[in-house]
Design a protein around this motif. Structure first.
Motif, mmCIF file in Angstrom:
data_model
loop_
_atom_site.group_PDB
_atom_site.id
_atom_site.type_symbol
_atom_site.label_atom_id
_atom_site.label_comp_id
_atom_site.label_asym_id
_atom_site.label_seq_id
_atom_site.Cartn_x
_atom_site.Cartn_y
_atom_site.Cartn_z
ATOM 1 N N PHE A 205 0.820 -1.214 0.000
ATOM 2 C CA PHE A 205 0.000 0.000 0.000
ATOM 3 C C PHE A 205 0.858 1.270 0.000
ATOM 4 O O PHE A 205 0.442 2.293 -0.547
ATOM 5 C CB PHE A 205 -0.965 -0.009 1.185
ATOM 6 C CG PHE A 205 -2.107 -0.966 1.020
ATOM 7 C CD1 PHE A 205 -3.104 -0.726 0.086
ATOM 8 C CD2 PHE A 205 -2.181 -2.127 1.776
ATOM 9 C CE1 PHE A 205 -4.157 -1.611 -0.085
ATOM 10 C CE2 PHE A 205 -3.231 -3.018 1.608
ATOM 11 C CZ PHE A 205 -4.222 -2.760 0.674
ATOM 12 N N SER A 206 2.036 1.220 0.583
ATOM 13 C CA SER A 206 2.951 2.365 0.512
ATOM 14 C C SER A 206 3.437 2.574 -0.916
ATOM 15 O O SER A 206 3.576 3.716 -1.383
ATOM 16 C CB SER A 206 4.140 2.153 1.455
ATOM 17 O OG SER A 206 3.716 2.129 2.804
ATOM 18 N N GLU A 207 3.697 1.478 -1.621
ATOM 19 C CA GLU A 207 4.077 1.580 -3.037
ATOM 20 C C GLU A 207 2.950 2.184 -3.866
ATOM 21 O O GLU A 207 3.189 3.017 -4.739
ATOM 22 C CB GLU A 207 4.428 0.196 -3.593
ATOM 23 C CG GLU A 207 5.834 -0.246 -3.298
ATOM 24 C CD GLU A 207 6.198 -1.497 -4.087
ATOM 25 O OE1 GLU A 207 5.491 -1.827 -5.059
ATOM 26 O OE2 GLU A 207 7.201 -2.139 -3.719
ATOM 27 N N CYS A 208 1.723 1.746 -3.598
ATOM 28 C CA CYS A 208 0.576 2.298 -4.320
ATOM 29 C C CYS A 208 0.479 3.797 -4.089
ATOM 30 O O CYS A 208 0.212 4.569 -5.025
ATOM 31 C CB CYS A 208 -0.717 1.612 -3.881
ATOM 32 S SG CYS A 208 -0.856 -0.119 -4.393
ATOM 33 N N GLN A 209 0.701 4.230 -2.840
ATOM 34 C CA GLN A 209 0.633 5.654 -2.533
ATOM 35 C C GLN A 209 1.727 6.422 -3.273
ATOM 36 O O GLN A 209 1.471 7.510 -3.819
ATOM 37 C CB GLN A 209 0.762 5.882 -1.024
ATOM 38 C CG GLN A 209 0.700 7.352 -0.628
ATOM 39 C CD GLN A 209 0.350 7.559 0.828
ATOM 40 O OE1 GLN A 209 -0.037 6.627 1.524
ATOM 41 N NE2 GLN A 209 0.487 8.794 1.297
ATOM 42 N N ALA A 210 2.931 5.876 -3.309
ATOM 43 C CA ALA A 210 4.022 6.544 -4.017
ATOM 44 C C ALA A 210 3.713 6.673 -5.508
ATOM 45 O O ALA A 210 3.999 7.705 -6.135
ATOM 46 C CB ALA A 210 5.323 5.774 -3.808
ATOM 47 N N THR A 211 3.110 5.631 -6.077
ATOM 48 C CA THR A 211 2.737 5.675 -7.492
ATOM 49 C C THR A 211 1.687 6.745 -7.742
ATOM 50 O O THR A 211 1.768 7.509 -8.711
ATOM 51 C CB THR A 211 2.203 4.302 -7.944
ATOM 52 O OG1 THR A 211 3.209 3.311 -7.738
ATOM 53 C CG2 THR A 211 1.799 4.327 -9.414
ATOM 54 N N ILE A 212 0.693 6.821 -6.864
ATOM 55 C CA ILE A 212 -0.359 7.823 -6.987
ATOM 56 C C ILE A 212 0.222 9.230 -6.896
ATOM 57 O O ILE A 212 -0.083 10.109 -7.718
ATOM 58 C CB ILE A 212 -1.428 7.604 -5.898
ATOM 59 C CG1 ILE A 212 -2.266 6.359 -6.217
ATOM 60 C CG2 ILE A 212 -2.329 8.837 -5.751
ATOM 61 C CD1 ILE A 212 -3.168 5.912 -5.078
ATOM 62 N N GLU A 213 1.087 9.458 -5.918
ATOM 63 C CA GLU A 213 1.621 10.805 -5.713
ATOM 64 C C GLU A 213 2.574 11.216 -6.829
ATOM 65 O O GLU A 213 2.771 12.415 -7.070
ATOM 66 C CB GLU A 213 2.301 10.886 -4.352
ATOM 67 C CG GLU A 213 1.312 10.745 -3.198
ATOM 68 C CD GLU A 213 1.915 11.094 -1.851
ATOM 69 O OE1 GLU A 213 2.122 12.298 -1.600
ATOM 70 O OE2 GLU A 213 2.179 10.172 -1.059
#
Length: 334
Positions: A205-213
């Protein structure tokens, strides 16, 4: 390309003369999330094990739930162009208005989904070949197909890790209200086979957030749905699941608000915070706030409300449907 273990033309997908009919496993048109992506690949693999020529195919863009590490697993969709006469299996979608444009409706032979709204349509059209159930992840239904076929020992590690991650994502790390014991059990079995480490949920989920940002506007655009005016929900409805929603909103609220306002005067963003097990709602238009307040007990402050639990868009859809006495034409939310 994913090796399904069966050469083209060697399966038993059809009794017709001439070229073998391919079973094309695909999903929706707007975007491919981790649930649809995993289901396409893992179910095509299963069908090939069963002697049915199948390929996992999609023309939709991948969204942020297919993170950097997931892409690094090198389990990809097949490079295949559907031919006349091919059959179609739809996974993680059942609204025929939102199928991948390659799909020929009359040639759909199976639907596997967990979104509400089209159960009766497909039951009448396909009977038992329509498997639409209220469950946390469509990936769980695919896992159950592997078990029922007694072929689970043959599932590839790549398909196992994809299905496990899809369950993790769609159940919001098992905090979502639609999570079932079947989802939990499926994840446990698949995670053992895939050798997933205990910290994988936070890393994912941290990776997903980094991708989104890294591309916030792009992430909003691909995960925004336009709903019917009679849906009891804001007509422009965006959603994202991240590890720390409050940090994302603090940093990017102005950008988010400007982009959504440009999409129309009735909008909502649901930012699911996995770390906190909460949903952060952003909705500056008063009409949008009122619609959500009719469904949930929440308090708005400066265009934001926080729900002390995680809530998915499809769960809000179910709440909205419950307030409609007659639904003349259902719609889909992913």
């Amino acid at each position: 390309m994913l090796d399904h273990g069966v050469r083209p033309g060697t399966g038993f997908g059809s009794s017709r003369c001439g070229p073998r009919v391919m079973r094309v496993v695909t999903s929706g048109s707007a975007y491919l999330d981790i649930d649809a992506y995993a289901c396409c690949i893992a179910y095509a693999e299963l069908l090939n094990h069963q002697g049915i020529d199948a390929r996992a195919v999609s023309s939709a863009p991948l969204n942020a739930s297919i993170s950097r590490t997931v892409l690094g697993w090198q389990s990809s969709l097949d490079d295949y162009l559907p031919r006349a006469g091919d059959e179609f299996v739809l996974v993680d979608v059942s609204d025929y208005q939102h199928f991948d444009p390659m799909v020929v409706l009359e040639q759909v032979v199976e639907v596997i989904d967990h979104h509400p709204g089209f159960e009766n349509y497909w039951a009448q059209k396909l009977g038992s070949a329509a498997d639409i159930l209220p469950i946390g992840a469509a990936a769980t239904l695919i896992f159950q197909r592997w078990e029922a076929a007694e072929l689970l020992p043959l599932i590839s590690e790549k398909s196992a890790v994809l299905l496990a991650t899809a369950i993790l994502d769609n159940t919001l790390n098992f905090t979502g209200q639609l999570t079932t014991q079947s989802d939990i059990r499926a994840y446990e079995v698949l995670a053992r086979r895939a050798k997933l480490e205990a910290d994988w949920p936070e890393r994912y989920f941290s990776e997903c957030q980094a991708t989104i940002e890294s591309d916030l506007i792009g992430a909003l655009a691909v995960d925004t749905k336009r709903l019917k005016a009679d849906s009891n929900l804001p007509q422009v409805f965006a959603q994202m699941a991240v590890w720390d929603a409050s940090a994302l909103i603090r940093t990017h609220r102005s950008t988010i608000g400007h982009w959504l306002a440009a999409q129309g005067g009735d909008w909502l963003l649901n930012v699911i915070s996995i770390r906190e097990c909460k949903s952060y709602f952003l909705a500056e238009p008063l009409v949008s706030q009122q619609k959500l307040s009719h469904l949930l007990s929440i308090e708005w402050q400066a265009g934001m409300a926080v729900l002390e639990r995680s809530l998915l868009r499809k769960e809000l859809l179910t709440l909205g449907l419950a307030r409609i006495s007659v639904v003349s034409k259902p719609f889909l939310v992913l």
